[in-house]
Design a protein around this motif. Structure first.
Motif, PDB file in Angstrom:
ATOM      1  N   THR A 131       7.737  11.883   1.259  1.00  0.00           N
ATOM      2  CA  THR A 131       8.481  11.647   0.715  1.00  0.00           C
ATOM      3  C   THR A 131       9.247  11.148  -0.148  1.00  0.00           C
ATOM      4  OG1 THR A 131       7.031  10.101   0.062  1.00  0.00           O
ATOM      5  CG2 THR A 131       7.563  10.103   2.159  1.00  0.00           C
ATOM      6  N   VAL A 132       7.790  12.421  -1.062  1.00  0.00           N
ATOM      7  CA  VAL A 132       8.540  12.723  -2.890  1.00  0.00           C
ATOM      8  C   VAL A 132       8.728  14.215  -2.608  1.00  0.00           C
ATOM      9  CG1 VAL A 132       7.339  11.118  -3.373  1.00  0.00           C
ATOM     10  CG2 VAL A 132       6.095  13.499  -3.226  1.00  0.00           C
ATOM     11  N   ILE A 183      13.436  11.818 -11.470  1.00  0.00           N
ATOM     12  CA  ILE A 183      12.376  11.263 -10.964  1.00  0.00           C
ATOM     13  C   ILE A 183      11.840   9.795 -11.565  1.00  0.00           C
ATOM     14  CG2 ILE A 183       9.612  10.347 -12.323  1.00  0.00           C
ATOM     15  CD1 ILE A 183       9.484  13.283 -10.338  1.00  0.00           C
ATOM     16  N   MET A 184      13.219   9.307 -11.887  1.00  0.00           N
ATOM     17  CA  MET A 184      13.084   7.882 -12.069  1.00  0.00           C
ATOM     18  C   MET A 184      14.200   7.371 -11.105  1.00  0.00           C
ATOM     19  SD  MET A 184      12.012   6.156 -14.831  1.00  0.00           S
ATOM     20  CE  MET A 184      12.728   4.918 -14.330  1.00  0.00           C
ATOM     21  N   LEU A 190      11.930   4.507  -3.601  1.00  0.00           N
ATOM     22  CA  LEU A 190      10.719   4.159  -3.208  1.00  0.00           C
ATOM     23  C   LEU A 190      10.228   2.692  -3.308  1.00  0.00           C
ATOM     24  CD1 LEU A 190       8.286   7.233  -4.276  1.00  0.00           C
ATOM     25  CD2 LEU A 190       9.018   7.012  -2.553  1.00  0.00           C
ATOM     26  N   HIS A 191      10.362   2.525  -4.294  1.00  0.00           N
ATOM     27  CA  HIS A 191      10.534   0.433  -4.659  1.00  0.00           C
ATOM     28  C   HIS A 191      11.191  -0.066  -3.907  1.00  0.00           C
ATOM     29  CE1 HIS A 191      11.495  -3.124  -6.274  1.00  0.00           C
ATOM     30  NE2 HIS A 191      12.669  -3.018  -6.264  1.00  0.00           N
ATOM     31  N   GLY A 195       9.054  -1.986  -1.220  1.00  0.00           N
ATOM     32  CA  GLY A 195       9.304  -3.437  -1.889  1.00  0.00           C
ATOM     33  C   GLY A 195       7.704  -3.484  -3.277  1.00  0.00           C
ATOM     34  N   THR A 196       7.341  -2.393  -2.932  1.00  0.00           N
ATOM     35  CA  THR A 196       6.492  -2.634  -3.957  1.00  0.00           C
ATOM     36  C   THR A 196       6.762  -2.999  -4.986  1.00  0.00           C
ATOM     37  OG1 THR A 196       6.021  -0.247  -3.542  1.00  0.00           O
ATOM     38  CG2 THR A 196       4.638  -0.949  -5.416  1.00  0.00           C
TER      39      THR A 196
END
Length: 233
Positions: A131-132, A183-184, A190-191, A195-196
């Motif tokens: 995923t990354v 990275i940002m 991903l947030h 929903g983290t």
């Protein structure tokens, strides 16, 4: 609809004692963060923002006050309880990647899962590395990866247990502008996907402004709060 509080600090103080005398690091911090929020915490060196991160992650114990994180009273937990709470609920991405140099990317990401006793640690690690964008780097060691790739491994490791809260402490500090931007972008995507709750500690006002809220820390106190870009997106 107001989100449930996942982080709640009330009248949090931290005083460190030495032979030279007492030093007040945090001076009555009140802070509430809801589930799924993105919050940037900014301030100059020595303002207390990194110490605040240590308190919220249970790596440092407040001298007094209330510290509730993901439904747990951190002031009442011992070292073992705090370690378990971190493993289950919290992911941390540091400026220095803190990867184990003798372990592959896959092994580094599987490490916290193995600590928690997860049976499918390696399968989950491979999934998160995918995923990354590092599904092709599973067997590479940190020294074989670029700085941006190492930070992606660190993010994958932090996300592998599927934490409720992701803390990022100067996550672009050791990266060039291009890799830092990537990275940002990754952290915010991903947030949105999971929903983290994302808490970003930074000295860079521009990065913090990408969050929904921006908290300014000065001299161990919350000095101001503003809305970030995400709140008006």
């Amino acid at each position: 609809m107001v989100p449930e509080k996942i982080i709640e600090l009330k009248s949090v103080h931290l005083t460190l004692h030495s032979r030279a005398g007492s030093v007040k690091i945090l001076r009555g911090v009140d802070l509430a963060i809801g589930e799924g929020e993105t919050v940037g915490i900014v301030g100059p060196s020595g303002s207390g923002k990194s110490t605040l991160l240590m308190i919220m992650t249970g790596l440092e114990k407040a001298s007094s006050g209330i510290v509730n994180i993901a439904g747990q009273d951190f002031m009442a937990l011992g070292e073992d309880g705090l370690a378990r709470a971190r493993g289950e609920n919290i992911g941390i991405v540091f400026q220095s990647f803190h990867l184990v140099p003798t372990m592959t990317a896959l092994e580094n990401v599987a490490l916290p899962l193995e600590f928690l006793g997860r049976a499918n640690a390696r399968e989950r690690a491979a999934e998160v590395l995918g995923t990354v964008g590092l599904g092709h780097r599973l067997d590479h060691f940190p020294a074989q990866l670029s700085g941006g790739e190492q930070q992606r491994v660190a993010i994958a490791r932090a996300l592998s247990p599927n934490p409720k809260i992701l803390f990022a402490d100067e996550p672009t500090g050791n990266l060039d502008a291009r890799n830092g931007e990537q990275i940002m972008d990754l952290l915010f995507s991903l947030h949105k996907r999971h929903g983290t709750t994302l808490v970003l500690i930074t000295h860079d006002q521009r990065l913090a402004a990408r969050c929904g809220r921006v908290i300014g820390i000065e001299d161990g106190r919350i000095a101001r709060e503003t809305h970030g870009l995400e709140s008006v997106a």
